[in-house]
Design an enzyme around this catalytic site. Structure first.
Site, PDB file in Angstrom:
ATOM      1  N   ASP A 103      -6.669  -2.090  -3.620  1.00  0.00           N
ATOM      2  CA  ASP A 103      -5.968  -0.876  -3.175  1.00  0.00           C
ATOM      3  C   ASP A 103      -5.426  -0.076  -4.358  1.00  0.00           C
ATOM      4  OD1 ASP A 103      -4.713   1.053  -1.716  1.00  0.00           O
ATOM      5  OD2 ASP A 103      -3.100  -0.230  -0.984  1.00  0.00           O
ATOM      6  N   ASP A 282      -8.704   7.460  -3.691  1.00  0.00           N
ATOM      7  CA  ASP A 282      -8.112   6.325  -2.991  1.00  0.00           C
ATOM      8  C   ASP A 282      -9.157   5.376  -2.427  1.00  0.00           C
ATOM      9  OD1 ASP A 282      -6.183   4.712  -1.760  1.00  0.00           O
ATOM     10  OD2 ASP A 282      -6.246   5.888   0.085  1.00  0.00           O
TER      11      ASP A 282
END
Ligand SMILES: *[C@@H]1O[C@H](CO)[C@@H](O)[C@H](O)[C@H]1NC(C)=O
Ligand SMILES: *[C@@H]1O[C@H](CO)[C@@H](O)[C@H](O)[C@H]1NC(C)=O
Length: 412
Positions: A103, A282
């Protein structure tokens, strides 16, 4: 040292090559990872998850900038439950292998959502409570320090969260947070004001990698689970991209600047639909989300309709043939997402609640207009990162991209 290698059986060792733009003095730590679509609930609402994440990231970024972060809303919370990129990470000695979501939108590393944390001789309970809730996801537990094994090398005394309770995470053990270090600030009650060192930061300060750089290689996939990613700590893997690696400075616009934020503009064919503005790159977002006004233009230029079953834009096969390139201009360089790169893999249409006779687009609405002053107007998610190699460079405060053998591939 090599006991962990047997656990991570597919670890690759990559040596630097002369063509690498980053000077590497030690072997790169290269960790393979897999993409896994969460099939637990049958069909999934990709868009709802991605928009919720974008809203949460924006909200957290604004709160952090204003120094108003609720400590219970740690950085860990916003994760995409739909399409995970998962890496096997060893913790403890002997190491237990945990499957952690890679992440870039959070920076704490934590375990315990799936298999329980195994206490070993290297585990140190700091006694510090850690608790985080955000939307539908939460975890609470304690902060430990422990030895973390990434590929063949180890980080000692890495701060990790150990969840005693968690909700919303399934099929994974936690998160490997490779976002900017500042995102750890406010995640613990008594942490130093500088936050908790991340895995990348510790690899660097412990002399394991020559620079705080993470290179990420994704490839498009048309199956629900496929091992096709590669995470490189300390540099870039020049075998994973083609052409030149180009960099852009991190954006100064908040709240995008709290993450891996950059400036870019987007054109559909020759028509600019998003003027240069700030957003983020992201790994935890599946789609490409753009400001509402840009999205409206994209919809009208492609002739797409909003599909009520999936929330995605939908076109016919004839409209697909007429689809034009979507051009991302980043610091003077154009990265072209081909028509095939703009569509959801058709073999996975029914998985998202769609019909096999339609073509769905991976571009959608971030939910704020570009005049809103929100400071986060796009998210280049997995649909983008599967077509371009990406480099997250803390040392030089920049993000890099390059084309790959998959940039123009017809896979979807
Ligand atoms: C969050 O939970 C609520 C209620 O349980 C549900 O309606 C909603 O769809 C969930 N949202 C996401 C993004 O999973
Ligand atoms: C990014 O764009 C903003 C305005 O949108 C501008 O102020 C800034 O200088 C640009 N460049 C960087 C590196 O932030």
């Amino acid at each position: 040292m090599f006991s962990a290698v047997s656990l991570l059986t597919t670890v690759l060792f990559a040596l630097s090559t002369a063509s690498s733009p980053v000077e590497i003095r030690s072997p790169l730590i290269t960790l393979p990872f897999a993409r896994s679509l969460n099939t637990r609930d049958g069909t999934v609402n990709l868009l709802q998850h991605d928009q919720a994440r974008a809203t949460a990231l924006r909200g957290r970024g604004i709160a952090t900038a204003a120094g108003e972060l609720d400590r219970r809303q740690g950085s860990i919370l916003v994760t995409n439950e739909v399409a995970h990129y998962i890496a096997a990470v060893g913790i403890g000695s002997p190491a237990t292998t945990y499957n952690l979501i890679v992440d870039t939108g959070s920076s704490n590393t934590w375990v315990g959502a799936g298999i329980p944390y195994e206490v070993t001789s290297t585990s140190v309970d700091t006694g510090e409570p850690v608790s985080a809730t955000y939307g539908n996801y939460s975890f609470s537990g304690k902060e430990y320090t422990d030895t973390v094994t990434l590929g063949c090398l180890t980080i000692t005394q890495q701060s990790i969260g150990v969840a005693s309770q968690s909700a919303g995470f399934s099929g994974v053990d936690g998160i490997l947070g490779i976002g900017p270090e500042d995102l750890t600030v406010g995640t613990l009650t008594n942490e130093p004001s500088t936050g908790i060192p991340t895995v990348t930061q510790n690899l660097y300060t412990q002399g394991t990698i020559p620079a705080e750089i993470v290179g990420i290689s994704f490839e498009p996939t048309t199956t629900t689970s496929f091992r096709n990613g590669e995470l490189t700590f300390g540099g870039v893997d020049s075998g994973k991209y083609t052409g030149t690696l180009n960099y852009t400075p991190l954006t100064t616009t908040s709240p995008a600047s709290r993450y891996w934020g950059i400036n870019e503009s987007i054109a559909y064919g020759g028509t600019t639909i998003l003027s240069t503005t700030a957003g983020i790159v992201d790994t935890g977002t599946t789609l490409i989300l753009i400001a509402s006004d840009a999205f409206d233009q994209y919809r009208s230029l492609t002739g797409a309709v909003s599909d009520s079953a999936t929330g995605m834009l939908r076109i016919t096969t004839l409209q697909y043939i007429a689809l034009q390139n979507l051009n991302f201009n980043i610091n003077g360089v154009t990265y072209t997402l081909t028509p095939n790169g703009q569509i959801w893999p058709r073999s996975l249409n029914t998985y998202i609640g769609g019909s096999s006779s339609y073509v769905y687009l991976v571009v959608n609405d971030i939910g704020v207009g570009s005049n809103s002053g929100s400071g986060l107007y796009f998210v280049n998610g997995q649909a983008f990162l599967e077509r371009f190699y990406s480099v997250f460079d803390t040392t030089n405060a920049r993000v890099g991209f390059a084309t790959t053998p998959y940039t123009d591939a017809i896979t979807n």
